[in-house]
Structures are given as structure tokens and as C-alpha cells.
Enzyme design. Structure first.
Site, PDB file in Angstrom:
ATOM      1  N   ASP A 186      37.086  42.262   5.388  1.00 33.03           N
ATOM      2  CA  ASP A 186      38.308  42.320   4.598  1.00 33.03           C
ATOM      3  C   ASP A 186      39.473  41.901   5.496  1.00 33.03           C
ATOM      4  O   ASP A 186      39.339  41.885   6.722  1.00 33.03           O
ATOM      5  CB  ASP A 186      38.492  43.754   4.074  1.00 33.03           C
ATOM      6  CG  ASP A 186      39.790  43.930   3.317  1.00 33.03           C
ATOM      7  OD1 ASP A 186      40.111  43.062   2.488  1.00 33.03           O
ATOM      8  OD2 ASP A 186      40.483  44.932   3.551  1.00 33.03           O
ATOM      9  N   PHE A 201      59.887  33.689  -7.438  1.00 36.44           N
ATOM     10  CA  PHE A 201      58.792  33.070  -6.692  1.00 36.44           C
ATOM     11  C   PHE A 201      57.528  33.013  -7.549  1.00 36.44           C
ATOM     12  O   PHE A 201      57.220  33.932  -8.290  1.00 36.44           O
ATOM     13  CB  PHE A 201      58.510  33.881  -5.431  1.00 36.44           C
ATOM     14  CG  PHE A 201      57.208  33.555  -4.775  1.00 36.44           C
ATOM     15  CD1 PHE A 201      57.118  32.523  -3.868  1.00 36.44           C
ATOM     16  CD2 PHE A 201      56.058  34.275  -5.080  1.00 36.44           C
ATOM     17  CE1 PHE A 201      55.919  32.214  -3.269  1.00 36.44           C
ATOM     18  CE2 PHE A 201      54.852  33.971  -4.488  1.00 36.44           C
ATOM     19  CZ  PHE A 201      54.786  32.942  -3.578  1.00 36.44           C
ATOM     20  N   ASP A 205      44.089  38.284  -1.348  1.00 37.30           N
ATOM     21  CA  ASP A 205      45.367  37.593  -1.173  1.00 37.30           C
ATOM     22  C   ASP A 205      45.237  36.117  -1.513  1.00 37.30           C
ATOM     23  O   ASP A 205      44.137  35.565  -1.602  1.00 37.30           O
ATOM     24  CB  ASP A 205      45.862  37.737   0.273  1.00 37.30           C
ATOM     25  CG  ASP A 205      46.467  39.107   0.512  1.00 37.30           C
ATOM     26  OD1 ASP A 205      46.757  39.791  -0.479  1.00 37.30           O
ATOM     27  OD2 ASP A 205      46.640  39.486   1.677  1.00 37.30           O
ATOM     28  N   ARG A 252      41.549  35.309  -3.062  1.00 37.83           N
ATOM     29  CA  ARG A 252      41.660  35.613  -4.485  1.00 37.83           C
ATOM     30  C   ARG A 252      40.320  36.058  -5.077  1.00 37.83           C
ATOM     31  O   ARG A 252      39.941  35.655  -6.173  1.00 37.83           O
ATOM     32  CB  ARG A 252      42.208  34.417  -5.259  1.00 37.83           C
ATOM     33  CG  ARG A 252      43.670  34.125  -5.037  1.00 37.83           C
ATOM     34  CD  ARG A 252      44.532  35.273  -5.473  1.00 37.83           C
ATOM     35  NE  ARG A 252      45.954  34.938  -5.488  1.00 37.83           N
ATOM     36  CZ  ARG A 252      46.927  35.828  -5.615  1.00 37.83           C
ATOM     37  NH1 ARG A 252      46.618  37.107  -5.707  1.00 37.83           N
ATOM     38  NH2 ARG A 252      48.199  35.473  -5.622  1.00 37.83           N
ATOM     39  N   ASP A 285      36.483  47.556  -1.030  1.00 35.69           N
ATOM     40  CA  ASP A 285      35.464  47.011  -0.131  1.00 35.69           C
ATOM     41  C   ASP A 285      34.137  47.762  -0.248  1.00 35.69           C
ATOM     42  O   ASP A 285      33.168  47.396   0.414  1.00 35.69           O
ATOM     43  CB  ASP A 285      35.947  47.078   1.327  1.00 35.69           C
ATOM     44  CG  ASP A 285      37.249  46.339   1.546  1.00 35.69           C
ATOM     45  OD1 ASP A 285      37.368  45.221   1.023  1.00 35.69           O
ATOM     46  OD2 ASP A 285      38.143  46.875   2.220  1.00 35.69           O
TER      47      ASP A 285
END
Length: 1165
Positions: free
Chosen positions: A405, A543, A682, A778, A808
Site C-alpha cells: 500500500d 480542481f 490515489d 485508483r 488492505d
């Protein structure tokens, strides 16, 4: 049904009625039985119950084929005509094995129960409809449909629908560190209807009267998606992810919230991502199981041949001579052969002693204790490394793929402002570690909180003297262009943001005098060097991952319109004015920042004419009100029209703070041949940035992603396609060298294609095997587990998964070895892991030291144990050829159990626990030593076959040399038997002494004790007193006392032992000679020094982006006016960062390392 009448969506089948928990068919449990539709809120990570422990434990243990074999022997010994001992005596060894292993599993399971109990007994407030008040209860008492009250800093006990909160507009902020490792806060907001109704009269009575019905999707694993409807007061209100708070998240910066429990326990999203508890078997144990099959087959075939010989001998020879057989039936050779078949099985069963598995488990436990006792793997005395599964130690020395991770594992999710470039001038020095930065005197700033890893006194002086207009504009941009929320604590603002980048930048501006104070829907209030100013917020251009920038349009106190923008350098630089004077110098500084692994954002400004604003605002208003599908595209084009002709102010350079020692650890593990993959939720830019920072990706690594990756996977041979691509781009003509400089970047969407195109999985793995590393971004928790499964399916590599969050858990359970990092919040990852560590850097010692030692020790232990028992047992076959296949034992009755349990067990046990081929420092200095485990060099089928052949050779020597000697001297059977037994004892103990690389007092004591026990044991068992007590069992009267004074016996034993170990001695000598020649002709490798900061990068690979979490920006919530918050007092938390500095060197292998793989037949086979 009611739920079908009120909704037309067939997927929304889950119904929850508020304050009506008794209507839900909640699961009940008794012993091991559970019934009902809905799960309760009790955590059950344990495997066993009172009723299932015995059958489930026996089922797991009989997965070991050796245990089945021992059960078969027990059944044979239960037949009186065959067995020499009663069945209740024979069952004791098998019960001992099952009990020891079962007890170990039970202790591990009890530890899980204690952990579960800690979670299940946490406190929470549940609304009682009878008393119309909140009652303090335990988590396990929460029922579906209960209304819960959660206090600030409490962990949420179930997946709940947010009804209202103590904040304005029923906002709340949660931290998801225990789920995904992210410490930046996420905001959630209740429905307007529930907010207005339940907060106008904020009483427990109104909450008790709430009778809404939630119709939503059934429990699933989609953490970031939710669909449902709330039916209440004649309305049908849509629900989405923003209205749901997940179990395991922590409430922050909000005094109280009220929520409706909709998913409990095993139905909650985080548990749906947990996967199933899998029974894990090591590669060594799997090879051992197959070897056991071979040994059992050998025993059965040998027993069959000997029984056939027994029948032939009875039919053709026994009738003419007097013969003695333990299983002799007069005039019935078939029945005699049948009985001798089972008798030989009993005699040869010593080749697979039951003591092997008992000792094996003991060694596992001791190796696990070594991990916990290692003080170098502790950051605090109370947080040691822990082996939660004590059966996987040797597999730590064979890891080929490490899947990690990112957030909370590799990084701290804490960003530091290190450098900046303003108007072509650079400030700060990132080559100095954050801890070594000299603090600046900021006592003049009443809002300063300290802790800044940035030092630029000239910049502070410039700001205070107002010498440069662009410098002030730069920090004005940082203080205004963001979506940060401000909370006041102890007279100072504390910032919370969905983006850690923004939090770091706004914090840096605050320290230097440009303080963001508060915001409303229409304004922003800041303090510019002590002067408070209010800016009118006209528009916020939020954003997105596609835009890679954000902007704010404001009117300053003087009435001027300004657009402040910040974003990735590529998108900002292309929107600058044509003649920007600082563009060229800034471009050079961007390269410098990239070389020291800093993430950059460009800051720019534009003066907006009133006429342009008037026209643009009208278009913006009409575009926002559009209901067509073109709304987003129209807004995108409108934003582009405003964000142009910008004036560059400067560049920020941020360090994404890594966990201590991560770059050094990754570099070392890569040298050890371990493929490291990063799996994160992320976005791609963030994951790639971290890849460069932590040395997972080299400076000149080429990223293979997107359409290019898809085209290669569509080809029949992705490896060939990859080679052609590289050669075309002048990368490298050498395919292997080129592969080392390429990394794959895979997204969650692309991973979904593997389900539609199953053949892509195998192609992707062939491609990944050629590349340096893989970055998966992602990806959901289930996709992380799918990736681990993909690696396990298409490679023979041992996989290790490491993480710190509940997302996880599935990955940790799926991998061969799961490692959980002990975090500040919760412990879902640790509770489901096989090993727990405090920091990622401890993988160095866990794998390269403990893992490699354990694999090497256990490999030799198993080979040696099978060698010593096989050569000892096979002597019965050669003796049977000379004894008329009589199934008579070659040895004294008591020597057989004592040989395995005492005479030869202690030396190998000391080796299996203490032996080291090299020390700790050498293991870390030469990581290439780790390759032996990855390539199965110490334990494989060829080695096991060679070991068994060597045992056959030894058994021949043990029998025929004494036979040849005593035939000439005319000695009796007992002297012959004692000579063979003594030769076996010295030969096998000499063999283990040849293996020992690291002699300690324990080894010397073990050898000495074995010799002492042998002489004492033989003297006692062959004494006259023992014969008088039991003549049938102790019939070797005085054999040892006479043999000890016979020089012929000693010479025979010496000759037998020397010839038996001669192949090992010759092999060891050849190995030493070969290694010496190799050292003479080898060249010294250049030492490589790794430092923990100032990592240099070549090439032009900038890393400029936001570090956003799963959600997008917070512009919508800000501009909607729901971000207003009252100023509250609290207490600010502070953190400390540490970075390890150190040096690792790589050079020639240590003197004891065999580069040519020429090893003794058993010692290093």
C-alpha cells in the site's frame, strides 16, 4: 412488500426502518450456529468455536499427508497379530503431534478473540425509543435501525446514514486513517430535509420520533459508492456516498453527530472488503508433503518386495532349514508374506518419524520468538515486531513479489513546504534534511505555529520590508487560492483540507505572514503581514483530475479584480503571457526541484477587466443552470477562457514525507531480487511521484501506461512487442537491460479489462516480469486482492502484501504472507496479518535476516532429519536379505525410539535454531544472498531426491562394512547390530557437524549431550539389571560393555562413519577450492552509497500535481454556502517527522557465500 411499492429500482432491496430494530430479522448465534437475514455488529475474526475446534483442527492437520500416514500406522498397530505394542501406546505419538499443533492454533485463535473482544466492547450511545434518551452501550449491542450519537474523536461503530450534526448545515469531518491510511479529513453532509427537521428542535424526543425508511443497495464491497433513498414524510430523498459514514472512520472537528445504522458487522463495507480467512501453507511444507508421498510409496513398495521375498523364502527355503521369523506361520507362505508386509511397514516407518513434525512446530515457534525479541525492529519497547502466524517463518526467506500500500505504509501522508521560486529567485534548500533546517525567527508573527521545514531569512526580510510586489502576490495567491477550512483553536487557525498539498501551502503562507483566517460563501478573510483584509469571492474554479489546476476570482479591498491560479506546471505554463520574463528561469528551477524529488505547483495571477467579468459571469450563471449532458464541457471551456494570459508568480516545491527508511529499504529489497509493486487508491500522478521519491522508480525509468500498454497487451507476445518498442525509441538493444528501466502503470479501470479479456492477465504478468516495477493506482480493496491473485496464478513467486489500513485486509489475506503495520488508529490490518511491524523499514531485517536464516535453517533441518531417519531405517532392508526376509529388527528395541528422539535430535535442533552462514551486517550488506530462497536452492525436489539417494548410500555403508568385518571375525548378531547402531550414530552426527557454519556454546553443548546420552543410554538398556526386569525387551545383555573395550569394533565404527560422510567431505573440499579460484579471478564491485535525502534524478521528469484523495475538490461545498462554521476553541496537535540517514554498501559476497553453488551433498546440498 412495502419496499417494492415505494421504489422502482430493482437493485435497491435493502430496507432499514429507523427506531424499529425489532422488525429486522437480525442474525442470532448459538455455539457455531447462526440464523437470520441481517448480520449483527459483533466482530468474529477467530476461526474456532467450542463445537468446531476439534473437527476443524483435525481437518486442517490431516491436510498434512504425514498425519494420514501415522493414522494408517496406528490402525495397523491396532491389529494384535501384527503389532508388538498395545494400540493405546501406539496412539500416544500421534496424539502428541495433533495436540501440539492444535494447541498452537488455539493460542493464536484466542489472541484473535481477545482482539475481537476489545472492539466489540467499545462504548457508544444508542437511542432508546422507550425512554427517549441515549443509553451508553457496547458496539456489539448495536442493532439495525438504531439511532446513534457519535462524539468528537470517537470511532464510528457501523455504516450509518448521517441525519444531522452539531455543525452548521449538518456538516461533519471524518478521518479515514484506519481504512485507507489517509489522515487528511473528508467532509460529509446530511440531507437538507433531516438537517432542518431534526436540528430546529434538537431534542432526543424528535430523534426518537424519526420514522424514516431507508431503501438502498444490499451490502457490498464498494467503499466509494452508495445508492439509496430515504422515504420520510411523504418524500423520496436520494442518498449518495456523501451522506454515509463508514465503520472504522473517526469523527474529527465535530462535537456530535447523529446517524442511522444501516449496515452492521459483517455487512459493513469495510468487512465486505476483508475477504475470507485462508489456510496458508508454505512452499517448503508443500514440497515436504509431496516428498512424504514419495517416501511412503518407497516404504510400501519395499515392504511389498520384502513380503514377496518372505513368501518365497517360506515356500522354498524354510522347509529345509531352521529359521526364525517374527511373523512366521508354518506351511502358509502367503499368509506369512501378508503379515510380513505390515511388519516391514512398521520397521521402515522410522524413515518418517512422527517426531519430525513435533520438532518442526517447536522450531517455528522459536523462530517467531526471535522476531519479537529483535530490539532493532522496535520504535518503542511496547511495540515489538510480532509473528501472529507461527507457521510461515521460512517463507519470509523466499519472497519474490512485495505488494505494498502507499498511504500510511510508504508515506506519512504529510507534506512539507521545502523550497519555492518567486520571480526567478529560489528560496530554501531541500538538500538539507527537514530535521536539520535552522528555524527562522518568526516571533513577529502572532499566528505562527512553528515546525516549518523551510528557512529563507532573505525572503522574510523581503516580505516585511515590502520590497517585491510579486513576492507578496505569490503568498496572497497561496492564502486565497484553495478550498481549505479553518478552525480556530487557542486563538490560532488550524487548517483541514481534502488535499494535503493545499494544507501544506496554506500553512506555509501562514508562517510567513499571509494568514487565511476564515471564509464565507461570498468572501475570504486573510491577514497580510498583520493587516486583516477581506476579499470578495466571485467564483471558484475547482480542481479536477482532468484540469489539474484550480483558480479563484476575487475582488480585493481596493476593488480590483484578480484571478489567482495554481496547478501543474504543464497546464499553467501553457496559459502564461507570451512575454513572461520569468518563464525561462522558472523552467530551470523546475528541473532542479525534480532532481531532489520535490512535487511542484505553479502559481500565477491575472488582472481581470470589469467588462470581461460582467460578460463572463453571465455566461457562467447560465451554464451552471444547464440540465443537459453538455454542462460539464461548457463549464470546462468557460474556465479555459478565464484562465489565460496569466502572469507567473512562482513555483512551490513540496516534499511528500516518506516513512523513515523507505528509500533505503526499497533499494535493498530490489537488490535482493524482490519485485516491488505499489497498489493505491490515489490518482496516477500521486502514485508515480511517490514511486520516484522512494526509489521504486529510477531517474531514467520509462513509464509504460495507457494506450501504449493496451496495444502491447493486445499483441500475441507482449515481451517481443515491448522489446521492439524500446529499440525503436533507442532505449537499449539489450532486452534485459531495457526491461530494468521500464515500469508499468495500471489503473483500476484497466484492471477491469482483465475480467473481460482473461488472456490479458497472463500477458500482463509476462510483461511485468520483464519490468522493473508496477504501480497500480485508483484500485479498490477488492482489486488489490485481485492483483495479488493474478501474481499468484501466473508466477511461482511467494507474494507478500503489506498495508496499514482496513482497505488492505483482503490483500493481506490473499497473499502468501500478510504484513500489517501498527498505526495510530485501529488495527484492522494487524488483526488479519501474519506478521505485524511498526514501520516499513523493518522489512529489511524481517526478510533478509530472519527470513533468510529461517529458510536456510529449516531447509537443512528437514533434509537432515529425513536423511538420518531414512538411512537408519533402510538398514532393515539389507538385513532382511540376510535374515530370510524375517522382518526382524536390526537394532536393539529401545535404540530405535532413542535414536530419533535423543541421540541425534539435539545437534540438528541447535543448528535449526542458532546456525548462521553470515551475520546480520553481512546479510544486509550482501542482499544477493537472498536469491537462494527465491530460487528454492536449499529445498526442492531434486535436493530431496539427492538426500534420499544419499541416505540409501549411507545405509549400504552402515550395514555392509560391519557385515564384512564381523563375518571374518565370526561375531554374533548382537555385536553386529550394536556396531551398525554406533556407526549410524557417529555418521549422522558428523554430517550435521559438517554443516554448522556458526559454532556457539549451544552447538557444542548439543553435540556433547548427544554423545553423553548415547553412552549412558546404551549402558543402561544393555545392563543386567534391565534384563532381569524385562528379559523380552532388554535382551542385549552386556553387549556395549564388551564392545567398548574391543579395538576392532572402534576401528569398524570409525571406518564406517568416515566412508559414510566421505561424499560430503569431498564435495565440501571441491566447493572451497572452486570458491577460492572464483575469488582470485573476480573483480571487486564498486560500493554504492545510499543517502536518505538529496536523491538525485536525471532526465526531465517533473512531478507537478495535487495529492487528492478519492474525492475531488471541495469547491462545490464551499460555493454552496454550507461551509460556514462557528469559531471554536480546541487544542492543536503537533507531529514530529523523522528521516533515517544511513549507508548501505554492496560488494563481493562474504567468504562463506557459495557463488558457484558447489556444496556438500547434505550440508549445503
Amino acid at each position: 412488500m412495502f419496499k417494492k411499492r415505494i421504489t422502482n429500482d430493482e437493485d435497491l432491496t435493502w430496507e432499514v426502518r429507523a427506531n424499529d430494530s425489532h422488525k429486522h430479522k437480525q442474525k442470532k448465534s448459538f455455539m457455531c450456529f447462526r440464523w437470520g437475514q441481517h448480520a449483527d455488529n459483533v466482530v468474529r475474526s477467530y476461526k474456532y468455536t467450542f463445537l468446531t475446534f476439534v473437527p476443524l483442527s483435525l481437518y486442517e492437520q490431516f491436510q498434512r499427508l504425514a498425519n494420514l500416514y501415522y493414522l494408517f500406522l496406528l490402525l495397523i498397530q491396532s491389529i494384535p497379530v501384527i503389532s508388538a505394542v498395545p494400540w493405546f501406546v501406539a496412539i500416544i505419538p500421534l496424539l502428541a503431534v495433533l495436540s501440539v499443533r492444535g494447541l498452537k492454533d488455539l493460542l493464536n485463535d484466542l489472541a484473535r478473540r481477545r482482539s475481537d473482544k476489545q472492539i466489540n466492547t467499545r462504548k457508544c450511545d444508542i437511542l432508546s425509543t422507550k425512554t427517549q434518551s441515549f443509553q451508553t452501550a457496547k458496539w456489539k449491542d448495536v442493532s439495525l435501525g438504531d439511532v446513534l450519537r457519535i462524539h468528537k474523536d470517537d470511532v464510528i461503530p457501523a455504516d450509518i446514514l448521517l441525519l444531522c450534526s452539531s455543525e452548521a448545515h449538518s456538516l461533519c469531518y471524518v478521518e479515514t486513517a484506519d481504512i485507507d491510511g489517509e489522515t487528511n479529513l473528508k467532509y460529509h453532509q446530511a440531507l437538507t430535509a433531516t438537517h432542518e427537521e431534526l436540528t430546529t428542535q434538537p431534542s432526543e424526543k424528535s430523534l426518537a420520533a424519526f420514522n424514516g425508511v431507508v431503501i438502498c443497495e444490499p451490502p457490498n464491497s464498494r467503499l466509494y459508492n452508495f445508492r439509496g433513498e430515504l422515504h420520510w414524510g411523504g418524500q423520496s430523498l436520494p442518498l449518495d456516498t456523501g451522506h454515509i459514514l463508514l465503520r472504522g472512520t473517526t469523527l474529527r472537528n465535530t462535537e456530535n453527530i447523529y446517524g442511522l445504522a444501516i449496515y452492521l458487522g459483517a455487512d459493513s463495507k469495510i468487512f465486505k472488503n476483508g475477504g475470507k480467512l485462508r489456510l496458508k501453507r508454505t512452499q517448503v511444507e508443500q514440497i515436504l508433503n509431496k516428498t512424504v508421498i514419495g517416501i511412503v510409496a518407497m516404504i510400501l513398495s519395499s515392504a511389498l518386495l520384502m513380503s514377496i521375498g518372505s513368501g518365497w523364502f517360506e515356500s522354498n527355503v524354510s522347509s529345509r532349514i531352521e529359521s526364525l521369523s517374527s511373523m512366521w506361520v508354518r506351511n502358509d507362505p502367503i499368509f506369512t508374506g501378508f503379515l510380513n508386509f505390515f511388519s516391514y511397514i512398521m520397521l521402515l516407518s522410522a524413515a518418517m518419524p512422527i517426531a519430525l513434525y513435533i520438532t518442526f512446530d517447536i522450531i517455528h515457534v522459536i523462530h517467531s520468538k526471535f522476531i519479537g525479541w529483535d530490539v532493532e525492529m522496535r520504535v518503542h519497547p511496547t511495540v515489538p515486531a510480532q509473528a501472529r502466524n507461527t507457521s510461515l517463518n521460512e517463507e519470509l526467506g523466499q519472497v519474490g513479489h512485495l505488494l505494498s500500500d502507499k498511504t500510511g505504509t510508504l508515506t506519512q501522508n504529510r507534506l512539507l513546504f521545502r523550497q519555492c521560486c518567486i520571480a526567478g529567485e529560489i528560496y530554501g534548500d531541500a538538500c538539507i534534511s527537514a530535521e536539520s533546517v535552522k528555524p527562522m525567527d518568526l516571533s513577529w508573527n502572532t499566528y505562527s505555529c512553528g515546525g516549518m521545514a523551510f528557512s529563507a531569512p532573505t525572503l522574510v526580510e523581503c516580505l516585511r520590508k515590502n520590497e517585491c510586489h510579486l513576492t507578496r502576490e505569490f503568498f496572497n495567491g497561496l492564502a486565497l487560492c484553495h478550498t481549505v477550512m479553518a478552525e480556530w483553536k487557542k486563538g490560532a487557525p488550524v487548517y483541514q483540507s481534502a488535499s494535503p498539498d493545499e494544507e501544506a501551502l496554506v500553512g506555509a503562507a501562514r508562517e510567513l505572514g499571509f494568514v487565511f483566517l476564515s471564509r464565507t460563501r461570498e468572501s475570504l478573510t486573510i491577514s497580510e503581514m498583520g493587516i486583516t483584509k477581506e476579499y470578495q469571492l466571485l467564483a471558484l474554479l475547482d480542481f479536477t483530475s482532468q484540469r489539474r489546476r484550480m483558480s479563484v476570482l476575487v475582488r480585493d479591498p481596493e476593488g480590483r479584480l484578480k484571478l489567482y491560479s495554481k496547478g501543474a506546471d504543464l497546464v499553467i505554463l501553457e496559459r502564461l503571457q507570451m512575454d513572461d520574463p520569468h518563464r525561462e528561469s522558472t523552467d530551470k528551477f523546475l528541473e532542479l526541484f525534480a532532481q531532489v524529488c520535490l512535487r511542484t505547483l505553479c502559481v500565477a495571477v491575472r488582472s481581470v477587466p470589469e467588462a470581461l467579468w460582467g460578460k463572463w459571469s453571465k455566461t457562467l450563471t447560465s451554464s451552471i443552470n444547464m440540465v443537459t449532458s453538455d454542462r460539464e464541457k461548457t463549464l470546462e471551456a468557460l474556465y479555459d477562457d478565464m484562465e489565460k494570459d496569466l502572469q507567473l508568480l512562482g513555483v512551490t516545491a513540496i516534499e511528500d514525507r516518506l516513512q523513515e527508511g523507505v528509500p533505503e529499504t526499497i533499494e535493498l529489497l530490489r537488490q535482493a531480487g524482490i519485485k516491488i509493486w505499489v497498489l493505491t487508491g490515489d490518482k496516477k500522478e500521486t502514485a508515480v511521484n511517490i514511486g520516484y521519491s522512494c526509489k521504486l522508480l529510477d531517474p531514467d525509468t520509462r513509464l509504460l501506461e495507457g494506450q501504449e500498454l493496451r496495444q502491447i497487451l493486445q499483441s500475441s507476445d507482449p515481451g517481443v512487442s515491448l522489446s521492439k518498442t524500446r529499440q525503436t525509441e533507442m532505449w537499449s538493444a539489450d532486452r534485459e537491460t531495457a526491461a530494468e528501466k521500464t515500469a508499468l502503470v495500471l489503473t483500476g479501470e484497466q484492471l477491469m479489462d482483465f475480467h473481460r479479456q482473461p488472456e490479458w492477465g497472463a500477458r500482463f504478468m509476462r510483461l511485468a516480469q520483464q519490468c522493473q516495477s508496477v504501480v497500480c493506482c485508483r484500485v479498490t480493496p477488492l482489486q488489490k486482492a485481485d492483483i495479488v491473485t493474478l501474481v499468484r496464478k501466473h508466477t511461482k513467486s511467494v507474494t507478500m502484501a503489506i498495508g496499514d489500513g482496513a482497505n488492505d485486509v483482503n490483500m493481506i489475506k490473499t497473499a502468501h504472507i500478510g504484513v500489517g503495520l501498527v498505526g495510530v488508529e485501529g488495527g484492522q490490518a494487524v488483526q488479519n496479518a501474519d506478521f505485524s511491524l511498526a514501520q516499513f523499514r523493518f522489512l529489511q531485517r524481517l526478510l533478509l535476516v530472519h527470513g533468510r536464516w529461517s529458510y536456510r535453517r529449516i531447509s537443512f533441518f528437514l533434509r537432515y532429519f529425513l536423511y538420518k531417519t531414512s538411512c537408519f531405517a533402510l538398514v532393515h532392508i539389507w538385513y532382511g536379505l540376510y535374515s530370510g526376509y524375517s522382518a526382524q529388527t536390526m537394532y536393539e528395541f529401545w535404540y530405535i525410539p532413542l535414536y530419533t528422539s535423543f541421540y541425534t535430535s539435539y545437534p540438528i535442533l541447535s543448528v535449526a535454531i542458532f546456525d548462521q552462514d553470515v551475520g546480520v551486517e553481512e546479510s544486509l550488506k550482501w542482499p544477493s544472498l537472498y536469491h537462494a530462497g527465491q530460487k528454492y536452492k536449499h529445498f526442492n525436489f531434486k535436493l530431496m531426491a539427492a538426500t534420499l539417494l544419499y541416505a540409501v548410500y549411507t545405509s549400504l555403508v552402515l550395514f555392509f562394512i560391519p557385515l564384512g568385518v564381523w563375518q571374518d571375525f565370526g561375531r554374533d548378531y548382537q555385536t553386529m547390530a550394536f556396531t551398525v547402531a554406533m556407526g549410524a550414530f557417529f555418521a549422522t552426527n558428523t554430517e550435521v557437524m559438517l554443516f554448522i557454519r556458526h559454532w556457539t556454546g549451544w552447538n557444542v553443548a548439543a553435540v556433547g549431550i548427544s554423545i553423553l546420552l548415547f553412552f549412558i543410554g546404551t549402558i543402561i538398556t544393555q545392563s543386567t539389571r534391565m534384563f532381569q526386569r524385562s528379559p523380552r525387551e532388554y535382551f542385549f545383555i552386556g553387549v556395549s560393555s564388551e564392545a567398548f573395550i574391543d579395538p576392532v569394533m572402534w576401528l569398524t565404527v570409525l571406518l564406517t562413519a568416515c566412508v559414510a560422510v566421505l561424499p560430503s567431505i569431498i564435495t565440501k573440499a571441491v566447493m572451497i577450492i572452486t570458491r577460492s579460484r572464483h575469488k582470485v579471478h573476480s573483480q571487486q564491485q564498486q560500493q554504492v552509497e545510499l543517502k536518505s535525502h538529496a536523491f538525485k534524478r536525471g532526465g526531465r521528469k517533473r512531478r507537478s500535481t495535487y495529492a487528492m484523495s478519492q474525492s475531488g475538490g471541495m469547491g462545490r461545498i464551499i460555493t454552496s454556502g454550507t461551509s460556514l462554521r462557528p469559531a471554536v476553541e480546541g487544542q492543536e496537535t503537533e507531529g514530529k517527522d523523522k528521516r533515517q540517514t544511513g549507508t548501505l554498501e554492496t560488494g563481493d559476497a562474504p567468504p562463506s557465500y557459495d557463488k558457484q553453488n558447489a556444496q556438500p551433498i547434505l550440508s549445503e546440498l
